[in-house]
Write an enzyme that holds these catalytic residues in place. Structure first.
Site, PDB file in Angstrom:
ATOM      1  N   LYS A  22      16.745   8.649 -35.543  1.00 58.47           N
ATOM      2  CA  LYS A  22      15.726   7.660 -35.917  1.00 58.47           C
ATOM      3  C   LYS A  22      16.337   6.547 -36.766  1.00 58.47           C
ATOM      4  CE  LYS A  22      12.142   8.979 -38.685  1.00 58.47           C
ATOM      5  NZ  LYS A  22      12.091   8.233 -39.960  1.00 58.47           N
ATOM      6  N   ARG A 122       3.029   4.366 -50.338  1.00 52.43           N
ATOM      7  CA  ARG A 122       4.457   4.584 -50.673  1.00 52.43           C
ATOM      8  C   ARG A 122       5.023   3.361 -51.402  1.00 52.43           C
ATOM      9  NH1 ARG A 122       7.249   6.900 -45.441  1.00 52.43           N
ATOM     10  NH2 ARG A 122       8.967   7.138 -46.911  1.00 52.43           N
ATOM     11  N   GLN A 169      17.323   3.405 -47.878  1.00 51.84           N
ATOM     12  CA  GLN A 169      16.436   2.309 -47.485  1.00 51.84           C
ATOM     13  C   GLN A 169      16.606   1.126 -48.435  1.00 51.84           C
ATOM     14  OE1 GLN A 169      12.497   4.012 -47.072  1.00 51.84           O
ATOM     15  NE2 GLN A 169      13.102   5.204 -45.278  1.00 51.84           N
ATOM     16  N   ASP A 314      15.402  14.717 -45.696  1.00 55.36           N
ATOM     17  CA  ASP A 314      14.305  14.938 -44.743  1.00 55.36           C
ATOM     18  C   ASP A 314      14.276  16.370 -44.204  1.00 55.36           C
ATOM     19  OD1 ASP A 314      13.597  12.302 -45.088  1.00 55.36           O
ATOM     20  OD2 ASP A 314      14.661  11.605 -43.305  1.00 55.36           O
ATOM     21  N   ARG A 345       5.757  15.954 -50.152  1.00 54.20           N
ATOM     22  CA  ARG A 345       6.323  17.088 -49.395  1.00 54.20           C
ATOM     23  C   ARG A 345       6.587  18.319 -50.266  1.00 54.20           C
ATOM     24  NH1 ARG A 345      10.116  13.637 -45.133  1.00 54.20           N
ATOM     25  NH2 ARG A 345       8.387  13.141 -43.725  1.00 54.20           N
ATOM     26  N   ARG A 391       7.187  15.862 -40.281  1.00 54.76           N
ATOM     27  CA  ARG A 391       8.137  16.940 -40.619  1.00 54.76           C
ATOM     28  C   ARG A 391       7.378  18.216 -41.031  1.00 54.76           C
ATOM     29  NH1 ARG A 391      12.638  14.449 -39.166  1.00 54.76           N
ATOM     30  NH2 ARG A 391      12.904  12.333 -39.889  1.00 54.76           N
TER      31      ARG A 391
HETATM   32  O1  LIG Z   1      17.456   4.777 -44.349  1.00 56.84           O
HETATM   33  C1  LIG Z   1      16.868   5.587 -43.621  1.00 56.84           C
HETATM   34  O2  LIG Z   1      16.866   5.495 -42.368  1.00 56.84           O
HETATM   35  C2  LIG Z   1      16.122   6.689 -44.262  1.00 56.84           C
HETATM   36  C3  LIG Z   1      16.351   6.990 -45.584  1.00 56.84           C
HETATM   37  C4  LIG Z   1      15.665   8.073 -46.313  1.00 56.84           C
HETATM   38  O3  LIG Z   1      14.734   7.500 -47.200  1.00 56.84           O
HETATM   39  P1  LIG Z   1      15.112   6.978 -48.706  1.00 56.84           P
HETATM   40  O4  LIG Z   1      15.977   5.804 -48.563  1.00 56.84           O
HETATM   41  O5  LIG Z   1      13.790   6.655 -49.321  1.00 56.84           O
HETATM   42  O6  LIG Z   1      15.805   8.138 -49.363  1.00 56.84           O
HETATM   43  C5  LIG Z   1      14.949   9.032 -45.365  1.00 56.84           C
HETATM   44  O7  LIG Z   1      14.062   9.844 -46.079  1.00 56.84           O
HETATM   45  C6  LIG Z   1      14.233   8.322 -44.257  1.00 56.84           C
HETATM   46  O8  LIG Z   1      13.651   9.240 -43.378  1.00 56.84           O
HETATM   47  C7  LIG Z   1      15.169   7.466 -43.441  1.00 56.84           C
HETATM   48  C1  LIG Z   2      10.670   9.864 -44.721  1.00 56.07           C
HETATM   49  C2  LIG Z   2      10.807   9.641 -43.421  1.00 56.07           C
HETATM   50  O1  LIG Z   2      10.753   8.417 -42.790  1.00 56.07           O
HETATM   51  P1  LIG Z   2      10.310   6.981 -43.326  1.00 56.07           P
HETATM   52  O2  LIG Z   2      10.711   6.845 -44.770  1.00 56.07           O
HETATM   53  O3  LIG Z   2      11.010   5.997 -42.434  1.00 56.07           O
HETATM   54  O4  LIG Z   2       8.813   6.890 -43.152  1.00 56.07           O
HETATM   55  C3  LIG Z   2      11.103  10.765 -42.494  1.00 56.07           C
HETATM   56  O5  LIG Z   2      11.389  10.489 -41.325  1.00 56.07           O
HETATM   57  O6  LIG Z   2      11.055  11.951 -42.886  1.00 56.07           O
END
Ligand SMILES: O=C(O)C1=C[C@@H](OP(=O)(O)O)[C@@H](O)[C@H](O)C1
Ligand SMILES: C=C(OP(=O)(O)O)C(=O)O
Length: 436
Positions: A22, A122, A169, A314, A345, A391
């Protein structure tokens, strides 16, 4: 609402390639859109979250064609997006929202953006604050949430930023902004987090300096379209790894799984719990990939601390299920980030495990699980809700395999966020009808 199946006496058997990663699929779309020329993406993840990134880019005038499991993106460069016709719809996807806030921080028009109920809770300030320090402008609900507006802006300036949380992110949003900013952007992470953005930027011909957990980036020349092959998603594969480890007689092979060292915490932690996961056909194509062979095996409890979290963030819900079947105590700490995902979670995992008879206690930043007892549906049957979290939905489906009694899953549609074919793929590993 669906009635979940128990595992057959012969356990889970066979081979499976889970869908594409993803995180990498989102990034391939974004880099493809801002590069010059065509980008072809093989094995992209056709799930709701990725389609939201795709929809936003199409709304900005990018042409994207889907041919089977291949995407063809006609790149426009960063300076040729069109003003969107409608507000940008981020759906349930935190990755789309936060990465695109950085990518779109320097456009000559306002872009209203919104998400679903879960995404609207969020936090976005973690991204908007450093981006604003670079010169970007956002309007957010209560200064932190969707809906909001990514405002018109024609100037970004590099900054030195020490991130308070190890979030890929946030880091990625700052890389995207740093690519368009005057001067140098320096990003310092408290711990390593997934590095797909850094790898893909280099693949597309960009330059980035990587020095431990410090990144330096400057304005980039025009990137060039590429051919991206997306590995199978280790976060999706994790559900089957745990399913095989806790279901007697299982022996499965998961093909072509991405084993990037910033994502492979699940493998390291399961091995620490005593799992013997064999890795074959290892190869490297921008991202490291391998086939994983997993058999049923007794596990023991371990301690999981803050330093373990980013590489397995995750996977913690399904890891907690593995811990419920391991001998002894498992402690998870330093995982407060779990409280700001699609659901809280920590709360969700504790709720599900408790309903299945596990002795588990909630902590502000994690949980303590007393493992080793079989899962039981009280009064022969239990109905559990995903609360809209993909999840948690998949974790419940795996728990049902070994639960004594009937388990019903409410809100199973959430699986489509990251893995629309999960139930069919699980059924593929249970070819016979004989039920335990
Ligand atoms: O950069 C990414 O693709 C992701 C980073 C993670 O989040 P955080 O950056 O908030 O840790 C993860 O939990 C999310 O599912 C995907
Ligand atoms: C936290 C997740 O995704 P996102 O932050 O992109 O919603 C996830 O895929 O578990």
């Amino acid at each position: 609402m669906i009635k979940l199946q128990s595992a057959p006496i012969s356990g889970l058997q066979g081979e499976l390639m889970v869908p594409g990663d993803k995180s990498i699929s989102h990034r391939a779309l974004m880099f493809g859109a801002i590069a010059q020329g065509q980008t072809v993406v093989d094995r992209f993840l056709a799930s709701a979250d990725v389609y939201h990134t795709m929809g936003v880019l199409q709304n900005l005038g990018v042409q994207i064609k889907e041919q089977g499991d291949q995407l063809i993106i006609e790149g426009r460069g960063l300076e040729h997006f069109h003003a969107p016709k409608t507000a940008l719809d981020m759906g349930n996807s935190g990755t789309s929202t936060r990465l695109l806030m950085g990518l779109l921080a320097k456009q000559p028009f306002d872009m209203p953006f919104f998400g679903d109920e879960s995404l609207s809770k969020r936090p976005l300030k973690r991204v908007s604050q450093p981006l604003q320090a670079m010169g970007a402008h956002f309007q957010l609900t209560d200064g932190d949430y969707l809906p909001g507006i990514i405002q018109a802006n024609n100037q970004l300036q590099g900054i030195h930023y020490e991130m308070p949380v190890a979030s890929a992110q946030v880091k990625s949003a700052l890389i995207f902004a740093g690519m368009q900013a005057e001067g140098t952007t320096t990003i310092v992470s408290p711990l390593a987090s997934r590095d797909h953005t850094e790898r893909m930027l280099q693949k597309f011909g960009g330059r980035i300096e990587l020095d431990g957990n410090t990144i330096r980036i400057e304005k980039q020349p025009l990137l060039q379209g590429q051919h991206v092959v997306v590995p199978a998603d280790i976060s999706s594969a994790a559900f089957f790894m745990v399913a095989a480890l806790i279901t007697p007689n299982s022996n499965i092979t998961l093909k072509g799984v991405g084993i990037n060292p910033t994502r492979d915490g699940i493998l390291r932690l399961l091995k620490k719990m005593g799992a013997n996961i064999e890795m074959v056909n290892r190869h490297d194509d921008q991202e490291p990939v391998a086939d994983l062979i997993i058999k049923y095996q007794p596990l023991h409890g371990i301690e999981i601390t803050a330093a373990d979290i980013p590489a397995t963030v995750d996977e913690l819900p399904i890891l907690a299920l593995a811990a419920s079947q391991a001998q002894g105590k498992t402690t998870i700490s330093g995982a407060q980030e779990l409280r700001v995902k699609e659901t809280d979670r920590i709360d969700a995992v504790v709720r599900v495990l408790s309903r299945l008879g596990v002795s588990v206690s909630e902590k502000p930043d994690g949980m303590v699980i007393e493992g080793g007892k079989p899962l039981v549906a009280h009064d022969q049957a239990v109905a559990l809700s995903s609360n809209g979290d993909h999840r948690i939905a998949m974790m419940i489906a795996v728990a049902a395999l070994i639960t004594k009694g009937e388990v019903t899953l409410i809100d199973e549609d959430a699986m489509a966020i990251s893995y629309p074919t999960f139930m069919a793929d699980l059924a593929q590993l249970m070819p016979n009808e004989e039920i335990k």
